[in-house]
Structures are given as structure tokens and as C-alpha cells.
Scaffold this active site. Structure first.
Site, PDB file in Angstrom:
ATOM      1  N   SER A   7      -6.550  -8.261   0.442  1.00 38.13           N
ATOM      2  CA  SER A   7      -7.715  -7.680  -0.233  1.00 38.13           C
ATOM      3  C   SER A   7      -8.395  -8.746  -1.077  1.00 38.13           C
ATOM      4  O   SER A   7      -7.793  -9.305  -2.000  1.00 38.13           O
ATOM      5  CB  SER A   7      -7.265  -6.527  -1.133  1.00 38.13           C
ATOM      6  OG  SER A   7      -8.329  -6.199  -2.007  1.00 38.13           O
ATOM      7  N   HIS A  30      -9.582  -7.311   3.903  1.00 37.26           N
ATOM      8  CA  HIS A  30      -9.879  -6.009   3.288  1.00 37.26           C
ATOM      9  C   HIS A  30     -10.932  -6.209   2.192  1.00 37.26           C
ATOM     10  O   HIS A  30     -10.738  -7.011   1.273  1.00 37.26           O
ATOM     11  CB  HIS A  30      -8.580  -5.449   2.712  1.00 37.26           C
ATOM     12  CG  HIS A  30      -8.684  -4.073   2.155  1.00 37.26           C
ATOM     13  ND1 HIS A  30      -8.628  -2.936   2.941  1.00 37.26           N
ATOM     14  CD2 HIS A  30      -8.823  -3.635   0.882  1.00 37.26           C
ATOM     15  CE1 HIS A  30      -8.721  -1.864   2.169  1.00 37.26           C
ATOM     16  NE2 HIS A  30      -8.848  -2.256   0.907  1.00 37.26           N
ATOM     17  N   ASP A  32     -13.070  -4.383  -0.680  1.00 34.57           N
ATOM     18  CA  ASP A  32     -13.142  -3.183  -1.522  1.00 34.57           C
ATOM     19  C   ASP A  32     -14.540  -3.043  -2.110  1.00 34.57           C
ATOM     20  O   ASP A  32     -14.942  -3.829  -2.972  1.00 34.57           O
ATOM     21  CB  ASP A  32     -12.110  -3.268  -2.648  1.00 34.57           C
ATOM     22  CG  ASP A  32     -10.694  -3.077  -2.140  1.00 34.57           C
ATOM     23  OD1 ASP A  32     -10.434  -2.047  -1.495  1.00 34.57           O
ATOM     24  OD2 ASP A  32      -9.858  -3.976  -2.378  1.00 34.57           O
ATOM     25  N   MET A  34     -16.921  -0.898  -4.396  1.00 36.35           N
ATOM     26  CA  MET A  34     -16.831   0.116  -5.475  1.00 36.35           C
ATOM     27  C   MET A  34     -18.189   0.243  -6.142  1.00 36.35           C
ATOM     28  O   MET A  34     -18.866  -0.764  -6.389  1.00 36.35           O
ATOM     29  CB  MET A  34     -15.799  -0.318  -6.510  1.00 36.35           C
ATOM     30  CG  MET A  34     -14.424  -0.588  -5.939  1.00 36.35           C
ATOM     31  SD  MET A  34     -13.246  -0.915  -7.259  1.00 36.35           S
ATOM     32  CE  MET A  34     -11.808  -1.422  -6.313  1.00 36.35           C
ATOM     33  N   HIS A  63     -13.365  -0.980   2.757  1.00 37.29           N
ATOM     34  CA  HIS A  63     -12.849   0.228   2.104  1.00 37.29           C
ATOM     35  C   HIS A  63     -13.903   0.677   1.096  1.00 37.29           C
ATOM     36  O   HIS A  63     -14.063   0.060   0.042  1.00 37.29           O
ATOM     37  CB  HIS A  63     -11.514  -0.129   1.428  1.00 37.29           C
ATOM     38  CG  HIS A  63     -10.918   0.977   0.627  1.00 37.29           C
ATOM     39  ND1 HIS A  63      -9.886   0.776  -0.276  1.00 37.29           N
ATOM     40  CD2 HIS A  63     -11.183   2.310   0.573  1.00 37.29           C
ATOM     41  CE1 HIS A  63      -9.555   1.925  -0.843  1.00 37.29           C
ATOM     42  NE2 HIS A  63     -10.332   2.869  -0.355  1.00 37.29           N
ATOM     43  N   MET A  65     -15.202   2.738  -1.675  1.00 36.40           N
ATOM     44  CA  MET A  65     -14.884   3.643  -2.790  1.00 36.40           C
ATOM     45  C   MET A  65     -16.209   3.960  -3.470  1.00 36.40           C
ATOM     46  O   MET A  65     -16.509   3.467  -4.562  1.00 36.40           O
ATOM     47  CB  MET A  65     -13.874   2.973  -3.728  1.00 36.40           C
ATOM     48  CG  MET A  65     -12.463   2.978  -3.159  1.00 36.40           C
ATOM     49  SD  MET A  65     -11.389   1.731  -3.901  1.00 36.40           S
ATOM     50  CE  MET A  65     -11.872   0.296  -2.955  1.00 36.40           C
ATOM     51  N   MET A 134      -3.831   5.952  -0.135  1.00 32.43           N
ATOM     52  CA  MET A 134      -3.846   5.147  -1.367  1.00 32.43           C
ATOM     53  C   MET A 134      -2.496   5.285  -2.063  1.00 32.43           C
ATOM     54  O   MET A 134      -2.012   6.395  -2.289  1.00 32.43           O
ATOM     55  CB  MET A 134      -4.932   5.635  -2.330  1.00 32.43           C
ATOM     56  CG  MET A 134      -6.368   5.348  -1.917  1.00 32.43           C
ATOM     57  SD  MET A 134      -6.831   3.612  -1.701  1.00 32.43           S
ATOM     58  CE  MET A 134      -6.290   2.824  -3.199  1.00 32.43           C
ATOM     59  N   ASP A 172      -2.502   1.163   0.848  1.00 35.51           N
ATOM     60  CA  ASP A 172      -3.313   0.280  -0.002  1.00 35.51           C
ATOM     61  C   ASP A 172      -3.001   0.557  -1.464  1.00 35.51           C
ATOM     62  O   ASP A 172      -3.188   1.677  -1.938  1.00 35.51           O
ATOM     63  CB  ASP A 172      -4.803   0.544   0.298  1.00 35.51           C
ATOM     64  CG  ASP A 172      -5.727  -0.381  -0.484  1.00 35.51           C
ATOM     65  OD1 ASP A 172      -5.233  -1.352  -1.083  1.00 35.51           O
ATOM     66  OD2 ASP A 172      -6.950  -0.130  -0.469  1.00 35.51           O
TER      67      ASP A 172
HETATM   68  O1  LIG Z   1      -8.441  -0.389  -2.924  1.00 33.22           O
HETATM   69  C1  LIG Z   1      -7.939  -1.083  -3.773  1.00 33.22           C
HETATM   70  C2  LIG Z   1      -7.968  -0.659  -5.212  1.00 33.22           C
HETATM   71  O2  LIG Z   1      -8.684   0.514  -5.323  1.00 33.22           O
HETATM   72  C3  LIG Z   1      -7.332  -2.431  -3.399  1.00 33.22           C
HETATM   73  O3  LIG Z   1      -7.479  -2.625  -2.016  1.00 33.22           O
HETATM   74  C4  LIG Z   1      -5.878  -2.579  -3.789  1.00 33.22           C
HETATM   75  O4  LIG Z   1      -5.612  -2.183  -5.073  1.00 33.22           O
HETATM   76  C5  LIG Z   1      -5.373  -3.983  -3.532  1.00 33.22           C
HETATM   77  O5  LIG Z   1      -4.867  -4.626  -4.625  1.00 33.22           O
HETATM   78  P1  LIG Z   1      -3.285  -4.765  -4.957  1.00 33.22           P
HETATM   79  O6  LIG Z   1      -2.585  -5.128  -3.671  1.00 33.22           O
HETATM   80  O7  LIG Z   1      -3.231  -5.842  -5.985  1.00 33.22           O
HETATM   81  O8  LIG Z   1      -2.846  -3.415  -5.464  1.00 33.22           O
HETATM   82 FE   LIG Z   2      -8.715  -1.100  -0.884  1.00 29.09          FE
END
Ligand SMILES: O=C(CO)[C@H](O)[C@H](O)COP(=O)(O)O
Ligand SMILES: [Fe+2]
Length: 224
Positions: A7, A30, A32, A34, A63, A65, A134, A172
Site C-alpha cells: 500500500s 494498492h 488508497d 480517501m 481501494h 474509501m 478490512m 487490508d
Molecule cells: O486501506 C487502508 C487503510 O484504510 C490501507 O490499505 C491499510 O491500512 C494499509 O496499511 P497498513 O498495512 O500499515 O495497515
Molecule cells: Fe486499503
């Protein structure tokens, strides 16, 4: 075959191209997205995805969000994402949305926050290419893995298998050398890792080590 998706949330955003290339052995990158509404954090959007697409050959796993994925998710497929994940809690018409994403040539994936059960979405599974469970509350990298999500991972794998589907099951949040084996044993086959990869001295080696652990754990689980 276990897939490891680093990520870039845990990468240096000022050097994204370089950070993407640092994990070129990874299966997917990945990304993210947001919007500071669906989650209390703001990251990146379409222009960055378009630029990243040109900066790396690793396929992009976006992903989202965000609120109103019905409006925005197909644009991520157009921007070059190979996989687009939208949240069940945010989508108004998930079947139509999954079909639109697939029509644009990307894999369609449904994400569930920790408190959202998989069972209401059972009939949607044939419309999807992946389910994302999640294992932290979405919004931030570096949080502790929620062990209480393991039964949901197991139940989701059972549903997928019962329907005879080739769906991938992604986890994730808080996935690391210490937690990835439990996820693989529970039936996950795609693993997002942010801090465990980009916080390592050698991110590419961390990807390989995580994959080895996941594959050994999956092999143990199937030989039981
Ligand atoms: O979607 C996510 C947070 O909302 C990230 O993809 C996820 O938290 C990755 O970070 P880590 O592996 O450090 O937890
Ligand atoms: Fe994510």
C-alpha cells in the site's frame, strides 16, 4: 498463489514513482483513495492514479474509501486501475456499479468495514472479482490488526467456495509477518501491506518474505 499488494499509503508521497518501482516484484500496487468524508483522512485521487499508471508496470489496485462510489469508481478504471474496490457501506447500486467497472475492463471488488457482515452480499458475489475484508477501521495505515475479523474471513471463504466462484479474498489493515499466516489460514489469498513493506529496510525483500509466509500457511491449512 498468495498475492502481495504493497500500500502506497505508507510510501513517501513526494517520491511516488520511485516508491512504486521499489516494489516491482509485487503483484499489485494498492492505492488508497480517501475523501475525508467516508473516512477522516484525505489522500489522492484520479490525477495521481493516471500518473502512477505511467510510472510503473505493476497493476494498480485502487481501494476507494469515498462517498458516492457510484459516481466516481468507473473513472478509476478509465484512469488505468486494473482493480477497483468500492465500499458496500457507500455504494447505492453495487450490482450496477460492479458491472460498470467490469465493462471498463477492470476487476470489480467489494470492501467491507469491520462492522459490516458479508452475509447480506452473498447474492452479489457472482458479480464480483474480489471481496476486501478490512482488518482495521479504514482511514489510516499503521494500525493494529483486528483478530476479531478472522471468523469473517473464514465465513467469506466458505461462501465463495460454496458458490464455486473464483473470487479473490483480500485482507487490508495491519497485515505483517506477525499476522499474515492467520489471514492465509482463514482463507485470504490477497494481502495488502503498507507499513510492513514500506517500513522495511528492503521493501522488495519484505514482499517476498510475506508471500513465502502466506504460501506456507495456506499449504498447511489445505493439508489439514
Ligand atoms: O486501506 C487502508 C487503510 O484504510 C490501507 O490499505 C491499510 O491500512 C494499509 O496499511 P497498513 O498495512 O500499515 O495497515
Ligand atoms: Fe486499503
Amino acid at each position: 498463489m498468495a498475492q502481495i499488494n504493497p500500500s502506497i499509503l505508507s510510501a513517501d508521497f513526494a517520491r511516488l514513482a520511485e516508491e512504486a518501482r521499489a516494489v516491482e516484484g509485487a503483484d499489485w500496487l494498492h492505492v488508497d483513495v480517501m475523501d475525508n468524508h467516508f473516512v477522516p483522512n484525505l489522500t489522492i485521487g484520479l490525477p495521481v492514479v493516471e500518473s502512477l499508471r505511467k510510472a510503473t508496470d505493476t497493476p494498480l489496485d485502487c481501494h476507494l474509501m469515498i462517498e458516492d462510489p457510484d459516481r466516481w469508481a468507473p473513472a478509476y478504471a478509465e484512469a488505468g486501475a486494473g482493480s477497483v474496490t468500492f465500499h458496500a457501506e457507500a455504494a447505492a447500486a453495487p450490482v450496477r456499479l460492479a458491472r460498470e467497472i467490469r465493462a471498463k475492463g477492470a476487476r470489480a471488488s467489494l470492501a467491507l468495514r469491520p462492522a459490516t457482515p458479508i452475509e447480506p452480499y452473498e447474492d452479489l458475489l457472482p458479480e464480483l472479482d474480489m471481496v476486501l475484508i478490512m482488518t482495521v477501521e479504514p482511514g489510516f495505515g499503521g494500525q493494529a490488526f483486528l483478530d476479531i475479523m478472522l471468523p469473517k474471513i473464514r465465513r467469506t471463504r466458505q461462501l465463495i467456495d460454496r458458490h464455486g466462484l473464483a473470487l479473490w479474498l483480500q485482507v487490508d489493515g495491519g497485515v505483517s509477518a506477525a499476522t499474515i499466516e492467520r489471514c492465509a489460514e482463514a482463507g485470504a489469498d490477497v494481502f495488502v501491506a503498507g507499513s510492513a513493506v514500506y517500513g522495511a529496510e528492503d521493501p522488495a525483500a519484505a514482499v517476498g518474505a510475506l508471500r513465502d509466509r502466506a504460501e506456507r500457511a495456506a499449504a498447511r491449512a489445505t493439508s489439514r
